[in-house]
Design a protein around this motif. Structure first.
Motif, PDB file in Angstrom:
ATOM      1  N   PHE A 108       0.839  -1.196   0.000  1.00  0.00           N
ATOM      2  CA  PHE A 108       0.000   0.000   0.000  1.00  0.00           C
ATOM      3  C   PHE A 108       0.871   1.241   0.000  1.00  0.00           C
ATOM      4  N   ARG A 109       0.268   2.321  -0.466  1.00  0.00           N
ATOM      5  CA  ARG A 109       0.948   3.614  -0.412  1.00  0.00           C
ATOM      6  C   ARG A 109      -0.061   4.682  -0.041  1.00  0.00           C
ATOM      7  N   HIS A 127      -0.842   8.537  -0.508  1.00  0.00           N
ATOM      8  CA  HIS A 127      -0.493   9.703  -1.323  1.00  0.00           C
ATOM      9  C   HIS A 127      -0.979  10.966  -0.624  1.00  0.00           C
ATOM     10  N   ASP A 164       2.280  21.511 -14.243  1.00  0.00           N
ATOM     11  CA  ASP A 164       3.257  20.444 -13.980  1.00  0.00           C
ATOM     12  C   ASP A 164       3.320  20.133 -12.485  1.00  0.00           C
ATOM     13  N   ILE A 204       3.655  13.567  -8.833  1.00  0.00           N
ATOM     14  CA  ILE A 204       3.561  12.420  -7.915  1.00  0.00           C
ATOM     15  C   ILE A 204       4.987  11.895  -7.761  1.00  0.00           C
ATOM     16  N   GLY A 205       5.455  11.715  -6.553  1.00  0.00           N
ATOM     17  CA  GLY A 205       6.796  11.181  -6.397  1.00  0.00           C
ATOM     18  C   GLY A 205       7.165  10.968  -4.944  1.00  0.00           C
ATOM     19  N   THR A 206       8.366  10.501  -4.757  1.00  0.00           N
ATOM     20  CA  THR A 206       8.847  10.270  -3.392  1.00  0.00           C
ATOM     21  C   THR A 206       9.125  11.613  -2.718  1.00  0.00           C
ATOM     22  N   GLU A 220      12.112  13.151  -4.336  1.00  0.00           N
ATOM     23  CA  GLU A 220      11.814  13.720  -5.661  1.00  0.00           C
ATOM     24  C   GLU A 220      11.056  15.033  -5.536  1.00  0.00           C
ATOM     25  N   ARG A 253       3.894   8.849  -0.658  1.00  0.00           N
ATOM     26  CA  ARG A 253       4.234   9.614  -1.857  1.00  0.00           C
ATOM     27  C   ARG A 253       3.641  11.016  -1.711  1.00  0.00           C
ATOM     28  N   ASP A 306       1.841  13.768  -3.561  1.00  0.00           N
ATOM     29  CA  ASP A 306       0.995  13.713  -4.749  1.00  0.00           C
ATOM     30  C   ASP A 306       0.155  14.989  -4.772  1.00  0.00           C
ATOM     31  N   SER A 342      -1.604  16.182  -6.990  1.00  0.00           N
ATOM     32  CA  SER A 342      -2.917  16.061  -7.634  1.00  0.00           C
ATOM     33  C   SER A 342      -3.998  15.607  -6.659  1.00  0.00           C
ATOM     34  N   GLU A 343      -3.604  15.220  -5.457  1.00  0.00           N
ATOM     35  CA  GLU A 343      -4.602  14.888  -4.425  1.00  0.00           C
ATOM     36  C   GLU A 343      -5.063  16.186  -3.773  1.00  0.00           C
ATOM     37  N   TYR A 389      -3.771   3.684  -1.380  1.00  0.00           N
ATOM     38  CA  TYR A 389      -4.009   2.758  -2.490  1.00  0.00           C
ATOM     39  C   TYR A 389      -3.307   1.445  -2.200  1.00  0.00           C
ATOM     40  N   MET A 432       6.645  -1.977  -5.399  1.00  0.00           N
ATOM     41  CA  MET A 432       5.457  -2.421  -6.097  1.00  0.00           C
ATOM     42  C   MET A 432       5.811  -3.448  -7.177  1.00  0.00           C
ATOM     43  N   TYR A 450      -8.936   8.586 -15.587  1.00  0.00           N
ATOM     44  CA  TYR A 450      -7.928   9.552 -16.005  1.00  0.00           C
ATOM     45  C   TYR A 450      -7.778   9.428 -17.510  1.00  0.00           C
ATOM     46  N   ALA A 472      -6.742   4.259  -9.338  1.00  0.00           N
ATOM     47  CA  ALA A 472      -5.882   3.624  -8.332  1.00  0.00           C
ATOM     48  C   ALA A 472      -4.685   2.952  -9.010  1.00  0.00           C
ATOM     49  N   LYS A 494      -2.121   5.546  -9.800  1.00  0.00           N
ATOM     50  CA  LYS A 494      -1.381   6.026  -8.628  1.00  0.00           C
ATOM     51  C   LYS A 494      -0.304   5.023  -8.201  1.00  0.00           C
ATOM     52  N   LEU A 495      -0.627   3.758  -8.302  1.00  0.00           N
ATOM     53  CA  LEU A 495       0.328   2.740  -7.854  1.00  0.00           C
ATOM     54  C   LEU A 495       1.420   2.460  -8.879  1.00  0.00           C
ATOM     55  N   TYR A 530       2.425   4.940 -11.342  1.00  0.00           N
ATOM     56  CA  TYR A 530       2.597   6.180 -12.099  1.00  0.00           C
ATOM     57  C   TYR A 530       3.965   6.271 -12.769  1.00  0.00           C
ATOM     58  N   LYS A 582      -0.033  15.439 -24.141  1.00  0.00           N
ATOM     59  CA  LYS A 582      -0.006  15.064 -22.727  1.00  0.00           C
ATOM     60  C   LYS A 582      -1.390  14.696 -22.214  1.00  0.00           C
TER      61      LYS A 582
END
Lengths: 354, 208
Positions: A157-158, A160, A205, A210-212, A215, A255, A257, A259-260, A275, B1, B83, B187, B190-191, B193, B207
């Motif tokens: 699981f992650r 965000h 942008d 989305i990233g660590t 990042e 993460r 994110d 966009s959340e 997720y 993952m 999406y 989902a 997101k997992l 991406y 894009k």
């Protein structure tokens, strides 16, 4: 006959081993809430629709079951416990008791298309931290969700993390505050070209990021001076949050994110969704909604999450419930079997009579 | 993952061939053995399901296929949210309203009667203009409806217009442009991406 085979959309029954499994998992979750100092609350099954209508977007309103009371008031059946809880808690909160930590676990009713087998939004469990401002409250809720998901031993699981307030600040920076709903919709569809009709590409942008945690740090360093300056306060909050997450040693499960932005318009700060592999939608969501209690007459902050339990139960590697043993009914009368069963139950063994 | 291949549903028919050609130009080659509906690309990046066009949203919505490629019409009519992560420059078309070339304009009613397979798009388009419509749902051969007297108007996807012409019809107005998109289960996106981003960079195009 066909009427007997049908059940109203948005409801379900489950029995025997499946029900035992549900109770076991729920018990595990509730035990962890208690270990974190959260107390149980129960919300009503129905409430007045008008109390919530402004807080629910059209989709959520469409999913809700509504009915007319005997007095002619429009009622809503419980479709989101967060809102029901906020209204009920606003009635009883005492200032001197803050912060208050509560959890809930109950059925909800949401309409779902009979052709769509994937929702499973029947049972919600979650918690609220009421009256704790700032990042310490956010972190407590995020880490409680993390620990709940870890304890369930989910496949992978992650969580965000995004921010409604960063989104709003970005809109403010470009004079698009009045377009919040439209831009939220475009972001929700990941419609990059649509966003670029309102915002510079660099801003779009960032919203798509989305990233660590690492990042995200690099990305923020390369933002345009306008974005860096305009979002300074929000980026500091993210930095503080990220530092604490790294210190917990659990950062791999998170993460950043952008966009959340929270599914509902009442969110005001950090928001997050969880997720897991195998689940077709987010299994948990939450965030800060500091104005929500104010809608119900109490000026108090709140942050929380809710988890759609039925969505994940089938994906969990949870041991099946052991079938109970039985007393031997062939040579013993009821009283003898009762005594035998009582003795075995005393040793913790589940036993049925006969 | 997981490092399993990305799962993608592609629609059977002409659009499949266009997608296959496009992916091949990007170095992603795949073939389906006769009667088989599941395949992999040569590099093992993609696990591909071949499905009926109108069923594609159901597979992506359930997450069985994380990605899918289809037209806006298919997504819209499904009523599901995805999406839209890429727009392709091929396979685009128009949703148009047509009627008999030699129609009697006086017979037009206040409420439009329209035969179509695209009921949601047609209803929403006319309602957004404040025009009430009476919709007759047909699953194919919509061009027959005006000449047989079922409905004076049809709404259908139009590319060259030759089928309309062959049935004595002409386009009255275009309702919307239909583009071919890559869609994703939210989902799943997101997992995965980072891997999806790599795929999108490889295939290029717009894009969104």
């Amino acid at each position: 006959m066909s009427q007997q085979l049908r059940v109203p959309q948005g409801t379900e029954s489950f029995f025997l081993e499946e029900a035992v499994r549900h109770k076991d998992i729920l018990g595990q979750l509730e035990n962890l809430y208690r270990l974190w100092g959260y107390m149980p609350v129960q919300t009503p099954m129905v409430d007045f629709f008008d109390s919530y209508s402004e807080l629910l977007d059209k989709k959520r309103q469409d999913e809700s079951y509504r009915m007319i009371s005997r007095e002619g008031d429009l009622l809503i059946l419980r479709s989101d416990i967060t809102l029901f809880l906020a209204r009920q808690m606003a009635l009883i909160l005492e200032e001197e008791h803050l912060p208050v930590r509560v959890f809930y676990s109950d059925s909800i009713l949401r309409y779902q298309n009979h052709e769509d087998i994937s929702h499973n939004e029947f049972f919600q469990t979650g918690c609220e931290l009421i009256g704790r401002k700032g990042i310490s409250g956010d972190l407590e809720i995020i880490m409680l969700l993390h620990d709940q998901l870890s304890a369930l031993k989910l496949p992978a699981f992650r969580i965000h993390i995004g921010s409604r307030s960063l989104f709003r600040r970005l809109l403010s920076l470009y004079g698009k505050v009045d377009k919040e709903m439209e831009l939220a919709r475009l972001l929700d569809m990941r419609d990059y070209d649509g966003l670029c009709e309102y915002l510079p590409a660099k801003a779009a942008d960032l919203l798509f990021f989305i990233g660590t945690i690492g990042e995200f740090e690099k990305t923020t360093e390369s933002l345009t001076p306008e974005l860096k300056e305009g979002l300074k306060d929000e980026l500091v909050l993210f930095k503080q949050l990220a530092e604490q997450l790294v210190k917990t040693g659990r950062e791999d499960n998170f993460r950043i994110d952008i966009s959340e932005i929270g599914g509902q318009p009442y969110y005001t700060g950090f928001v997050f969704q969880a997720y897991m592999e195998g689940a077709d939608r987010a299994i948990a969501s939450g965030g800060r909604y500091d104005d929500l209690f104010g809608r119900f007459g109490r000026d108090v902050t709140s942050v929380g999450f809710s988890l759609l339990l039925r969505k994940i139960e089938k994906l969990l590697d949870h041991p099946s419930a052991a079938k109970p043993g039985r007393t031997d009914g062939r040579d013993k009368d009821f009283a003898e079997q009762y005594r035998e069963a009582t003795e075995r139950r005393g040793r913790g063994e589940p036993v049925s009579i006969g | 993952m997981t490092k399993e291949p990305l799962t993608i549903a592609l629609p059977k028919g002409r659009l499949f061939e266009q997608v296959q050609d496009f992916f091949s130009q990007k170095g992603l080659n795949f073939q389906f053995e006769k009667r088989k509906l599941v395949s992999f690309d040569d590099e093992g990046l993609l696990k591909i399901y071949l499905v009926k066009n109108s069923d594609l949203p159901a597979y992506v919505n359930s997450g069985i296929a994380g990605l899918g490629i289809c037209g806006d019409d298919v997504v819209y009519e499904s009523g599901l949210d995805f999406y839209k992560i890429r727009t392709f420059n091929f396979g685009g078309t128009r949703l148009s309203m047509a009627a008999l070339e030699n129609r009697d304009e006086k017979s037009d009613q206040k409420e439009l009667t329209i035969a179509t397979s695209y009921t949601a798009m047609t209803r929403d388009y006319f309602h957004s203009k404040g025009i009430p419509v009476n919709i007759i749902r047909l699953n194919g051969s919509v061009e027959l409806a005006p000449s047989l007297g079922l409905a004076p108007y049809i709404v259908d996807l139009v590319e060259t217009g030759s089928t309309l012409k062959a049935n004595g019809l002409e386009v009255i107005q275009d309702l919307m442009t239909i583009k071919v998109r890559m869609i994703s289960n939210r989902a799943y996106f997101k997992l995965n991406y980072d891997r999806i981003q790599n795929l999108l960079e490889r295939i290029g195009e717009n894009k969104s």
